[in-house]
Write a protein that holds these residues in place. Structure first.
Motif, mmCIF file in Angstrom:
data_model
loop_
_atom_site.group_PDB
_atom_site.id
_atom_site.type_symbol
_atom_site.label_atom_id
_atom_site.label_comp_id
_atom_site.label_asym_id
_atom_site.label_seq_id
_atom_site.Cartn_x
_atom_site.Cartn_y
_atom_site.Cartn_z
ATOM 1 N N UNK A 107 -2.722 0.588 1.445
ATOM 2 C CA UNK A 107 -1.319 0.908 1.733
ATOM 3 C C UNK A 107 -0.506 -0.360 2.008
ATOM 4 N N UNK A 108 -1.160 -1.383 2.562
ATOM 5 C CA UNK A 108 -0.447 -2.651 2.767
ATOM 6 C C UNK A 108 -0.202 -3.344 1.433
ATOM 7 N N UNK A 109 -1.135 -3.227 0.494
ATOM 8 C CA UNK A 109 -0.938 -3.815 -0.840
ATOM 9 C C UNK A 109 0.213 -3.127 -1.574
ATOM 10 N N UNK A 110 0.352 -1.829 -1.353
ATOM 11 C CA UNK A 110 1.428 -1.071 -1.999
ATOM 12 C C UNK A 110 2.776 -1.431 -1.379
ATOM 13 N N UNK A 111 2.761 -1.900 -0.135
ATOM 14 C CA UNK A 111 3.992 -2.321 0.515
ATOM 15 C C UNK A 111 4.470 -1.417 1.624
ATOM 16 N N UNK A 112 3.615 -0.498 2.090
ATOM 17 C CA UNK A 112 4.017 0.422 3.160
ATOM 18 C C UNK A 112 4.197 -0.327 4.480
ATOM 19 N N UNK A 113 3.353 -1.321 4.743
ATOM 20 C CA UNK A 113 3.427 -2.152 5.946
ATOM 21 C C UNK A 113 2.684 -3.453 5.656
ATOM 22 N N UNK A 160 -17.075 2.528 -9.484
ATOM 23 C CA UNK A 160 -16.200 2.133 -10.603
ATOM 24 C C UNK A 160 -14.862 1.660 -10.062
ATOM 25 N N UNK A 161 -14.264 2.448 -9.179
ATOM 26 C CA UNK A 161 -12.947 2.079 -8.654
ATOM 27 C C UNK A 161 -13.031 0.857 -7.738
ATOM 28 N N UNK A 162 -14.128 0.700 -7.005
ATOM 29 C CA UNK A 162 -14.302 -0.486 -6.160
ATOM 30 C C UNK A 162 -14.441 -1.738 -7.026
ATOM 31 N N UNK A 163 -15.180 -1.636 -8.117
ATOM 32 C CA UNK A 163 -15.306 -2.763 -9.050
ATOM 33 C C UNK A 163 -13.932 -3.145 -9.610
ATOM 34 N N UNK A 164 -13.175 -2.144 -10.070
ATOM 35 C CA UNK A 164 -11.833 -2.419 -10.600
ATOM 36 C C UNK A 164 -10.945 -3.073 -9.541
ATOM 37 N N UNK A 165 -11.051 -2.600 -8.306
ATOM 38 C CA UNK A 165 -10.249 -3.157 -7.218
ATOM 39 C C UNK A 165 -10.569 -4.633 -7.002
ATOM 40 N N UNK A 166 -11.837 -4.982 -6.918
ATOM 41 C CA UNK A 166 -12.205 -6.381 -6.706
ATOM 42 C C UNK A 166 -11.705 -7.270 -7.845
ATOM 43 N N UNK A 167 -11.857 -6.813 -9.079
ATOM 44 C CA UNK A 167 -11.418 -7.625 -10.221
ATOM 45 C C UNK A 167 -9.897 -7.770 -10.210
ATOM 46 N N UNK A 170 -3.441 -15.513 -9.955
ATOM 47 C CA UNK A 170 -2.142 -15.616 -10.637
ATOM 48 C C UNK A 170 -0.939 -15.462 -9.718
ATOM 49 N N UNK A 171 -1.121 -14.834 -8.574
ATOM 50 C CA UNK A 171 -0.008 -14.577 -7.664
ATOM 51 C C UNK A 171 0.874 -13.404 -8.089
ATOM 52 N N UNK A 172 0.393 -12.555 -8.970
ATOM 53 C CA UNK A 172 1.176 -11.430 -9.492
ATOM 54 C C UNK A 172 1.362 -10.341 -8.431
ATOM 55 N N UNK A 173 2.602 -10.168 -7.969
ATOM 56 C CA UNK A 173 2.867 -9.128 -6.965
ATOM 57 C C UNK A 173 2.849 -7.734 -7.589
ATOM 58 N N UNK A 174 3.246 -7.629 -8.855
ATOM 59 C CA UNK A 174 3.199 -6.331 -9.533
ATOM 60 C C UNK A 174 1.778 -5.824 -9.664
ATOM 61 N N UNK A 175 0.867 -6.735 -9.983
ATOM 62 C CA UNK A 175 -0.546 -6.357 -10.107
ATOM 63 C C UNK A 175 -1.141 -6.017 -8.744
ATOM 64 N N UNK A 176 -0.610 -6.622 -7.677
ATOM 65 C CA UNK A 176 -1.078 -6.293 -6.325
ATOM 66 C C UNK A 176 -0.776 -4.837 -5.990
ATOM 67 N N UNK A 177 0.379 -4.353 -6.395
ATOM 68 C CA UNK A 177 0.727 -2.947 -6.150
ATOM 69 C C UNK A 177 -0.216 -2.033 -6.928
ATOM 70 N N UNK A 178 -0.521 -2.386 -8.173
ATOM 71 C CA UNK A 178 -1.475 -1.595 -8.966
ATOM 72 C C UNK A 178 -2.835 -1.598 -8.277
ATOM 73 N N UNK A 228 -3.346 -1.931 -5.179
ATOM 74 C CA UNK A 228 -3.205 -1.074 -4.006
ATOM 75 C C UNK A 228 -3.445 0.384 -4.337
ATOM 76 N N UNK A 229 -2.907 0.833 -5.463
ATOM 77 C CA UNK A 229 -3.123 2.228 -5.856
ATOM 78 C C UNK A 229 -4.583 2.481 -6.249
ATOM 79 N N UNK A 230 -5.213 1.511 -6.919
ATOM 80 C CA UNK A 230 -6.641 1.646 -7.245
ATOM 81 C C UNK A 230 -7.457 1.714 -5.960
ATOM 82 N N UNK A 231 -7.124 0.858 -4.982
ATOM 83 C CA UNK A 231 -7.826 0.878 -3.698
ATOM 84 C C UNK A 231 -7.614 2.174 -2.947
#
Length: 194
Positions: free
Chosen positions: A35-41, A139-146, A154-162, A164-167
């Motif tokens: 939820x912090x990665x998504x930007x809630x707090x 599967x989802x934990x692997x995707x989250x780590x990658x 890369x510092x991509x904030x857009x990818x951080x939100x994605x 966050x949703x995977x996490x």
């Protein structure tokens, strides 16, 4: 507990299945961090506390209990991922109190990538175990780590939100697995499919 049966001693294991505790620790800590990665707090003391006490202690305790019952997969996975949460808390706390410099994006990318590699190997093991809920979590934990490794590289904030949703999905999957195990064991039959 032991019982004498004739001349043999039979040891009866009356300990509970510790896997629901491990999945609960993973699920709750992951949902709140995501939820912090998504930007809630922002990442603050609640995240560090959850990382230490639920992500860390709950999974390490579950790992030790599973290991004692002879479950090498659960013992290894819960202990390792519990220690991951402790190390993550350390990465947040140590720079804040002046014990070490904050890790660079490259260092964090390497840290998360190696955890992704480890998770992928454990994912392969889950294919032999055959429990779909367990496979989904890995599967989802692997995707989250990658995804998080790429974000830190890369510092991509857009990818951080994605990420966050995977996490969030992974954490909810871990909670589903934990609660399904508890429900099925309490009812003595499959109430929640795993």
């Amino acid at each position: 507990m032991s019982e004498n049966v004739g001349t043999a001693t039979v040891i009866v294991d009356k300990t509970a299945n510790a896997a629901p505790l491990g999945f609960t620790g993973l699920g709750l800590a992951a949902v709140l961090l995501s939820l912090s990665y998504i930007g809630v707090y922002p990442v603050e003391s609640m995240i560090v506390s959850m990382a230490i006490f639920l992500g860390g202690f709950a999974q390490v305790f579950a790992g030790i209990m599973c290991w004692k019952k002879g479950d090498v997969f659960a013992g290894t996975a819960f202990s390792a991922f519990g220690l991951f949460w402790f190390s993550l808390a350390g990465l947040l706390i140590m720079p804040a109190i002046g014990w070490a410099e904050a890790s660079s994006g490259t260092a964090m990318a390497a840290y998360l990538f190696i955890w992704g590699v480890y998770t992928f190997v454990m994912l392969i093991v889950t294919m032999k175990i055959g429990i779909r809920a367990l496979q989904f979590v890995f599967v989802t934990l692997f995707l989250l780590f990658i995804l998080l490794a790429v974000v830190n590289a890369t510092g991509s904030t857009g990818l951080l939100v994605i990420a966050g949703y995977v996490g969030l999905v992974m954490g909810l999957g871990a909670l589903y697995t934990a609660l399904g195990m508890v429900m099925n064991e309490i009812h003595g039959k499959t109430v929640i499919p795993l």
